[in-house]
Every structure is written in structure tokens, then in C-alpha cells.
Design an enzyme around this catalytic site. Structure first.
Site, PDB file in Angstrom:
ATOM      1  N   ASN A 178       0.874  -1.181   0.000  1.00 54.40           N
ATOM      2  CA  ASN A 178       0.000   0.000   0.000  1.00 54.40           C
ATOM      3  C   ASN A 178       0.914   1.235   0.000  1.00 54.40           C
ATOM      4  O   ASN A 178       1.487   1.573   1.026  1.00 54.40           O
ATOM      5  CB  ASN A 178      -0.883  -0.047   1.265  1.00 54.40           C
ATOM      6  CG  ASN A 178      -1.704   1.212   1.452  1.00 54.40           C
ATOM      7  OD1 ASN A 178      -1.813   2.038   0.545  1.00 54.40           O
ATOM      8  ND2 ASN A 178      -2.288   1.366   2.630  1.00 54.40           N
TER       9      ASN A 178
ATOM     10  N   LYS B 121       0.174   4.226  -0.297  1.00 53.02           N
ATOM     11  CA  LYS B 121      -0.498   5.394   0.307  1.00 53.02           C
ATOM     12  C   LYS B 121      -0.298   6.645  -0.563  1.00 53.02           C
ATOM     13  O   LYS B 121      -0.140   6.532  -1.774  1.00 53.02           O
ATOM     14  CB  LYS B 121      -0.019   5.610   1.738  1.00 53.02           C
ATOM     15  CG  LYS B 121      -0.141   4.354   2.601  1.00 53.02           C
ATOM     16  CD  LYS B 121      -0.103   4.653   4.062  1.00 53.02           C
ATOM     17  CE  LYS B 121      -0.009   3.348   4.841  1.00 53.02           C
ATOM     18  NZ  LYS B 121      -0.148   3.533   6.267  1.00 53.02           N
TER      19      LYS B 121
ATOM     20  N   HIS C 152      -9.633   0.958   4.822  1.00 53.52           N
ATOM     21  CA  HIS C 152      -8.370   1.115   5.554  1.00 53.52           C
ATOM     22  C   HIS C 152      -8.633   2.009   6.767  1.00 53.52           C
ATOM     23  O   HIS C 152      -9.438   2.948   6.699  1.00 53.52           O
ATOM     24  CB  HIS C 152      -7.320   1.749   4.627  1.00 53.52           C
ATOM     25  CG  HIS C 152      -5.939   1.710   5.220  1.00 53.52           C
ATOM     26  ND1 HIS C 152      -5.540   2.600   6.179  1.00 53.52           N
ATOM     27  CD2 HIS C 152      -4.894   0.877   5.001  1.00 53.52           C
ATOM     28  CE1 HIS C 152      -4.286   2.308   6.532  1.00 53.52           C
ATOM     29  NE2 HIS C 152      -3.870   1.268   5.825  1.00 53.52           N
TER      30      HIS C 152
ATOM     31  N   GLU D 220      -7.092   4.365   8.005  1.00 53.70           N
ATOM     32  CA  GLU D 220      -6.885   5.809   7.784  1.00 53.70           C
ATOM     33  C   GLU D 220      -8.125   6.441   7.160  1.00 53.70           C
ATOM     34  O   GLU D 220      -8.467   7.587   7.449  1.00 53.70           O
ATOM     35  CB  GLU D 220      -5.630   6.035   6.923  1.00 53.70           C
ATOM     36  CG  GLU D 220      -4.368   5.769   7.732  1.00 53.70           C
ATOM     37  CD  GLU D 220      -3.154   5.340   6.923  1.00 53.70           C
ATOM     38  OE1 GLU D 220      -3.174   5.463   5.683  1.00 53.70           O
ATOM     39  OE2 GLU D 220      -2.192   4.853   7.551  1.00 53.70           O
TER      40      GLU D 220
ATOM     41  N   GLU E 162      -5.599  -5.316  10.516  1.00 56.05           N
ATOM     42  CA  GLU E 162      -4.576  -4.299  10.751  1.00 56.05           C
ATOM     43  C   GLU E 162      -4.879  -3.583  12.071  1.00 56.05           C
ATOM     44  O   GLU E 162      -5.704  -2.655  12.099  1.00 56.05           O
ATOM     45  CB  GLU E 162      -4.585  -3.275   9.628  1.00 56.05           C
ATOM     46  CG  GLU E 162      -4.311  -3.855   8.263  1.00 56.05           C
ATOM     47  CD  GLU E 162      -3.744  -2.793   7.329  1.00 56.05           C
ATOM     48  OE1 GLU E 162      -2.599  -2.957   6.899  1.00 56.05           O
ATOM     49  OE2 GLU E 162      -4.422  -1.790   7.068  1.00 56.05           O
TER      50      GLU E 162
ATOM     51  N   GLY F 172       2.143   1.987  10.839  1.00 54.59           N
ATOM     52  CA  GLY F 172       3.091   3.096  10.706  1.00 54.59           C
ATOM     53  C   GLY F 172       3.763   3.496  12.013  1.00 54.59           C
ATOM     54  O   GLY F 172       4.375   4.560  12.102  1.00 54.59           O
TER      55      GLY F 172
ATOM     56  N   SER G 200       3.179  -2.409  10.436  1.00 50.00           N
ATOM     57  CA  SER G 200       4.635  -2.385  10.643  1.00 50.00           C
ATOM     58  C   SER G 200       5.310  -3.709  10.293  1.00 50.00           C
ATOM     59  O   SER G 200       6.269  -4.120  10.944  1.00 50.00           O
ATOM     60  CB  SER G 200       4.974  -1.969  12.079  1.00 50.00           C
ATOM     61  OG  SER G 200       4.514  -0.650  12.316  1.00 50.00           O
TER      62      SER G 200
ATOM     63  N   GLY H 229       4.754   1.246   4.875  1.00 55.02           N
ATOM     64  CA  GLY H 229       6.095   1.851   4.793  1.00 55.02           C
ATOM     65  C   GLY H 229       7.124   0.993   4.073  1.00 55.02           C
ATOM     66  O   GLY H 229       7.833   1.475   3.180  1.00 55.02           O
TER      67      GLY H 229
HETATM   68  C1  PEP Z   1      -0.941  -0.013   6.090  1.00 60.44           C
HETATM   69  O1  PEP Z   1      -1.059   1.180   5.956  1.00 60.44           O
HETATM   70  O2  PEP Z   1      -1.782  -0.778   5.586  1.00 60.44           O
HETATM   71  C2  PEP Z   1       0.219  -0.512   6.839  1.00 60.44           C
HETATM   72  C3  PEP Z   1       0.203  -1.749   7.250  1.00 60.44           C
HETATM   73  O3  PEP Z   1       1.223   0.383   7.056  1.00 60.44           O
HETATM   74  P1  PEP Z   1       2.656   0.076   7.745  1.00 60.44           P
HETATM   75  O4  PEP Z   1       3.174  -1.196   7.134  1.00 60.44           O
HETATM   76  O5  PEP Z   1       3.493   1.258   7.416  1.00 60.44           O
HETATM   77  O6  PEP Z   1       2.395  -0.090   9.198  1.00 60.44           O
END
Ligand code: PEP
Length: 252
Positions: free
Chosen positions: A8, A10, A99, A101, A170, A176, A214, A236
Site C-alpha cells: 500500500n 499510500k 483502511h 486511515e 490491521e 506506521g 509495521s 512503509g
Molecule cells: C498499512 O497502511 O496498511 C500498513 C500496514 O502500514 P505500515 O506497514 O506502514 O504499518
């Protein structure tokens, strides 16, 4: 079940960055074909970078691409939205919906997420339906209750042939932040999700349940070998071809 490793991207990077990142992923896959035997690889760039990624991937169909969101509506007066049929026209095969966010900053409800997932399915794309609890909810012992409610509200009514939804667990506090859920917590939650899919999807055993939060090369092996973890949704670490494919390599 073959694992799905999904990136992703983003709202990151320029067109030039997107072109360089996808070229780098392709170059590495061309010299390391075993990765694609172990897992399916998907990238989800920002909307405007999808055509450049599509162009780069042409001739490399094993690499899939998709979007990070779609409209809950078919077409019409929805300024700024992108419909599922437009994404399908652009050859997307997956769409991330719900998601955390978007749930948090755009106030998306479970009902909206279900409408988006239904639009994706109607347009022959696989929705990746995201669920996960906040830190406060976990501390209060409500994680399973929250995830159960999100699953119940976010999975649309499915036709018998719709056995290809993907669920991404998640935990919001792990996205993040560099914090990851423990392997025991992930195993428990993924097992719980699998059980809760019974009655909500035609074939729960066929649904891929991804872990996201993460994930990085250092923890991917452990997370991806946990029971009922059928892949990863990676933020990330998907912005570097090296770390993204190191995670994919760990999926074996
Ligand atoms: C995400 O945004 O779906 C995600 C898992 O981000 P990160 O890997 O940066 O935690």
C-alpha cells in the site's frame, strides 16, 4: 494457499518515484523468479500513478496492481471520487477498502465499506476489506468484539461465486508506528476472523486473511508463518523494492 503480499503505497512519491519503484520491483523479480512461486505480489499505488504502473507491468502479468480505495457509488455526482468501473477500466484487479486511515480521517462507516466492496466485486475486482481495533479498544479487552462488528458490517452480501474477498487484519496502533502485534495475538485474532467468516462468505477456508501493521523484513518470516496468516498488507516497507521483496521472500 498461496500467500498474498500487498504493498500500500499510500499518498507517497512523485510519478518519477512510482516509475522507479515499479521498475526496481520488476528488475528484482526478473532475477529472483522463486518469489512469485511462493506468493502473489500486488502493488497499490496512488490513483494518478496507476497508469504508469500499468504501463511498466505490461508483459509481466504475474505482478498485480490495484487501488487504495474506490467510490461506494456506481457513477454520477460524486465529485472527486473514482468509481470501481474506472479502476477496472484501468486494469486494476484489487481494491483496498475500509483502511483504518479512511475510517478515521474520512469517517467511513462499515456500511460505506460494504458498499465499496460490493462495487469492487461487481466490477470483477477483489476487495481487500480492512478491519482492526485501536490501542484503547485492545487495552479494554474489546479487540475481538470490534473486529467482529467490523466484519459483520463491512462484508457485503455475497453471491455464491464471490469467494474471493480478502480480509486484512490491521491493528490501528500497529500501522506506521513500528509496533507489531505479538505472534500469539495475531494467531488468536486470525483464527477468530476465520471462524467469524463462517456464514458471511461462501467459502471461509478460501479467504486470504492478511496481517498489516509495521511488517518489515525482520518480522515478516515469523508473522507470515503464523497459522491463518495468508499474507501481508505492507505500508512503509513497500516503498522500497528491497524491503518489499525481502518480505515476499520470507513468505515461504
Ligand atoms: C498499512 O497502511 O496498511 C500498513 C500496514 O502500514 P505500515 O506497514 O506502514 O504499518
Amino acid at each position: 494457499m498461496k500467500k498474498l503480499i500487498a504493498g500500500n503505497w499510500k499518498m507517497n512519491g512523485s510519478m518519477e518515484n512510482a516509475r522507479a519503484l515499479i521498475a526496481n520491483i520488476i528488475n528484482r523479480l526478473e532475477t529472483d523468479e522463486d518469489v512469485l512461486k511462493k506468493c502473489d505480489i500486488l502493488v497499490c499505488p496512488p490513483f494518478l500513478h496507476i497508469p504508469a504502473v500499468r504501463h511498466a507491468i505490461y508483459g509481466f502479468p504475474e505482478l498485480r496492481f490495484g487501488a487504495q480505495d474506490c467510490s461506494a457509488y456506481e457513477n454520477g455526482a460524486h465529485t472527486g471520487d473514482v468509481s470501481a468501473s474506472m479502476l477496472r477500466d484501468s486494469s486494476c484487479s484489487y481494491v483496498i477498502v475500509g483502511h483504518s486511515e479512511r475510517r478515521q480521517y474520512q469517517g467511513e462507516s462499515d456500511a460505506t465499506v460494504a458498499q465499496k466492496a460490493a462495487q469492487a466485486l461487481k466490477n470483477d475486482m477483489v476487495p481487500i476489506i480492512c478491519v482492526g481495533e485501536t490501542e484503547e479498544e485492545r487495552e479494554k479487552g474489546l479487540a475481538q468484539e470490534i473486529v467482529d462488528a467490523q466484519l459483520a458490517g463491512s462484508i457485503p452480501a455475497l453471491e455464491p461465486f464471490h469467494d474471493i474477498v480478502v480480509i486484512a487484519y490491521e491493528p490501528v496502533w500497529a500501522i506506521g508506528t513500528g509496533k507489531t502485534a505479538s505472534v500469539d495475538d495475531v494467531a488468536e485474532m486470525h483464527g477468530f476472523i476465520r471462524e467469524q467468516l463462517d456464514g458471511k462468505v461462501p467459502a471461509p477456508e478460501k479467504v486470504r486473511i492478511l496481517y498489516g501493521g509495521s511488517m518489515k523484513p525482520e518480522n515478516a518470516g515469523e508473522l507470515l508463518s503464523t497459522e491463518n496468516v495468508d499474507g501481508g498488507l505492507i505500508g512503509g516497507a513497500s516503498l522500497s523494492a528491497e524491503s518489499f521483496l525481502a518480505i515476499a521472500r520470507a513468505a515461504g
